[in-house]
Write an enzyme that holds these catalytic residues in place. Structure first.
Site, PDB file in Angstrom:
ATOM      1  N   LYS A 178      30.707  24.037   9.909  1.00  0.00           N
ATOM      2  CA  LYS A 178      31.538  22.937  10.384  1.00  0.00           C
ATOM      3  C   LYS A 178      31.801  21.940   9.261  1.00  0.00           C
ATOM      4  O   LYS A 178      31.024  21.850   8.303  1.00  0.00           O
ATOM      5  CB  LYS A 178      30.827  22.191  11.523  1.00  0.00           C
ATOM      6  CG  LYS A 178      30.728  22.956  12.831  1.00  0.00           C
ATOM      7  CD  LYS A 178      29.990  22.128  13.868  1.00  0.00           C
ATOM      8  CE  LYS A 178      29.894  22.857  15.191  1.00  0.00           C
ATOM      9  NZ  LYS A 178      31.194  22.951  15.879  1.00  0.00           N
ATOM     10  N   ARG A 189      29.099  30.786  23.717  1.00  0.00           N
ATOM     11  CA  ARG A 189      29.375  31.917  24.617  1.00  0.00           C
ATOM     12  C   ARG A 189      28.460  33.111  24.323  1.00  0.00           C
ATOM     13  O   ARG A 189      28.201  33.924  25.199  1.00  0.00           O
ATOM     14  CB  ARG A 189      30.857  32.311  24.499  1.00  0.00           C
ATOM     15  CG  ARG A 189      31.275  32.842  23.148  1.00  0.00           C
ATOM     16  CD  ARG A 189      32.762  32.697  22.894  1.00  0.00           C
ATOM     17  NE  ARG A 189      33.121  31.313  22.627  1.00  0.00           N
ATOM     18  CZ  ARG A 189      34.385  30.910  22.393  1.00  0.00           C
ATOM     19  NH1 ARG A 189      35.375  31.789  22.412  1.00  0.00           N
ATOM     20  NH2 ARG A 189      34.648  29.644  22.163  1.00  0.00           N
TER      21      ARG A 189
END
Length: 494
Positions: free
Chosen positions: A279, A353
């Site tokens: 990130k 997920r």
């Protein structure tokens, strides 16, 4: 903070702060008029002078008035007298009152708002929200600060009501207080830094919840046990971290033995660097909040235990840390989930997920009547809905409607988003059964579509709380959402 019903006259009630409603155009409810009369018309005088207008959430704090036993009075505006206000407007006013009382040296508060009409809501709802919002307003972050800072004096609350309603109001107040406690646990866990709130820390907190409660058991699966279950997807996220992943399973048996449980699944990424798909550095500290899904389901369980709800509930937390290292999963790697489906990992920053899909497969063994997962899953949800509303996806319209209604009633809203087959093809992979990210567009939808492939055996809903779980900037902190919504949903079953 504990609330209790009071049937004595507000005029004679000895309290540190007495909250009284006022309406626009100088109209006073009977309770406020009675206090005004006892005090020689001093409230009416302020209204005539223009100091109080009665607009929604307007507050005016007064020192002790002769003729009234309260040490202070807070006049709280509720708008036009003839119109029932919305639940949202009621919450707005109570939040403003709670903030004003919190900043005072008052040790207790009495709230006399029986004459305020709220559209489609009864007195018990008002009492519950009053206790919840006052309790939430008193939340204080100071766990890691040296010294205790300013001590909040307010400890007790009274809700003025008719003597015939005492039992119902006390029950509602207890529910509101319990919800506030669940939200506080959610905030506590969310606000902790990643070097303290690790997957193991979450496991220990789960054990604390279960300690001494015969209805609640805690089971923690380590990485060896997860490998035996073939949870290759979840383990791929933890591969780059020195912190061992944990699958936390809490079973609350408050209902009939034959009753199927509701299962809540929380994403517990205790810090998300993005892994190899690193990130940007700006605001990366806020990635400690990537476990707020886990925090919210644990907070919800705390409330359920506090209220001893007669339901069966299973809480599953998939806890891991997503870090880059020589052992970390790489873009292009293919892993096999517990369900047997293979996943091509195109972006290691789409890791939520990957832990959830194995937890959702594990949930099958409980033969649930419904499964709800909660996750700070996608920035795309913030693009779609902003920071006010959580995203709601489901393979059951009936379940989605129940959660939607619960959110409206709790003042903790979610919006039902599409989960249509047209979006599924965006997850196609040339090399595996499914890719972990979709082609551009509808990122929150395709993330939910990914999860839906692991939930075909039961009714399931997904709450994407990326925009609602915490606040950034100067007011940075966990919000405690969606504990209130989840509790409201579970109360329907109780």
């Amino acid at each position: 903070m504990e609330f209790q019903a009071k049937t004595s006259s507000p005029v004679a009630l000895r309290s540190g702060f007495l909250v009284l409603p006022v309406f626009e155009k100088g109209e006073l409810p009977a309770v406020t008029a009675a206090v005004d009369k006892a005090c020689g018309g001093q409230i009416s005088k302020l209204i005539k002078q223009g100091d109080v207008e009665g607009t929604l959430a307007e507050v005016c704090s007064l020192p002790q008035l002769e003729g009234c036993a309260a040490q202070r009075i807070l006049l709280l505006g509720f708008g036009k007298k003839k119109e029932a206000i919305s639940g949202d407007d009621f919450d707005k006013a109570i939040k403003k009152a709670a903030a004003s009382v919190k900043s005072s040296p008052a040790k207790d508060v009495a709230v006399a708002i029986a004459e305020v009409a709220v559209k489609d809501r009864d007195e018990a709802w008002k009492a519950r929200h009053t206790a919840k919002l006052f309790g939430d307003a008193l939340y204080k972050v100071n766990a890691q600060k040296s010294g205790n800072g300013k001590v909040i004096a307010l400890k007790k609350g009274f809700y003025c009501c008719d003597s015939k309603k005492t039992s119902a109001i006390n029950s509602a107040l207890a529910t509101g207080t319990a919800i506030a406690k669940g939200m506080a646990l959610c905030k506590d866990l969310g606000n902790l830094p990643g070097n303290i709130c690790t997957p193991t820390y979450l496991s220990n907190e789960a054990r604390k919840l279960a300690r001494g409660n015969s209805k609640l058991t805690a089971k923690i699966l380590n990485e060896k046990q997860m490998r035996e279950l073939k949870m290759g997807s979840l383990l791929s996220v933890a591969a780059g971290s020195d912190e061992e992943a944990q699958l936390i399973v809490l079973e609350y048996k408050g209902g009939a033995k034959t009753a199927k449980p509701t299962v809540l699944v929380g994403k517990g990424i205790t810090f998300d660097s993005g892994g190899i798909s690193l990130k940007p550095g700006a605001a990366m500290d806020e990635m400690k909040y990537d476990m707020c899904g886990a925090a919210s389901v644990l907070g919800t369980l705390k409330t359920v235990v506090e209220l001893a709800l007669p339901i069966n509930l299973v809480v599953i937390v998939a806890a891991a840390e997503n870090m880059p290292s020589g052992r970390a999963t790489k873009p292009g790697d293919i892993v096999t989930s517990m369900s047997g489906q293979t996943i091509e990992i195109l972006n290691t920053d789409a890791e939520g997920r990957l832990v959830l899909c194995d937890a959702l497969t594990y949930a099958e063994r409980f033969k649930p009547k419904a499964v709800v997962d909660v996750a700070t899953l996608t920035g795309a949800c913030i693009v779609a809905l902003g920071n006010h509303t959580s995203g709601l996806y489901s393979n059951s319209d009936e379940l989605a409607q129940k959660l939607f209604d619960a959110g409206i009633k709790a003042g903790d809203k979610a919006w039902h988003m599409p989960l249509w087959d047209e979006y599924q093809k965006q997850l196609d992979s040339n090399f595996a059964d499914i890719a972990n990210i979709g082609t551009p567009g509808a990122g929150s939808v395709t993330a939910a579509c990914f999860l839906s492939r692991f939930t075909k055996s039961y009714d399931w809903a997904h709450l994407d709380i990326a925009g609602t779980a915490w606040t950034g900037g100067a007011a940075k902190g966990a919000s405690g959402r969606p504990v209130s919504m989840l509790v409201e949903y579970l109360l329907q079953h109780a």
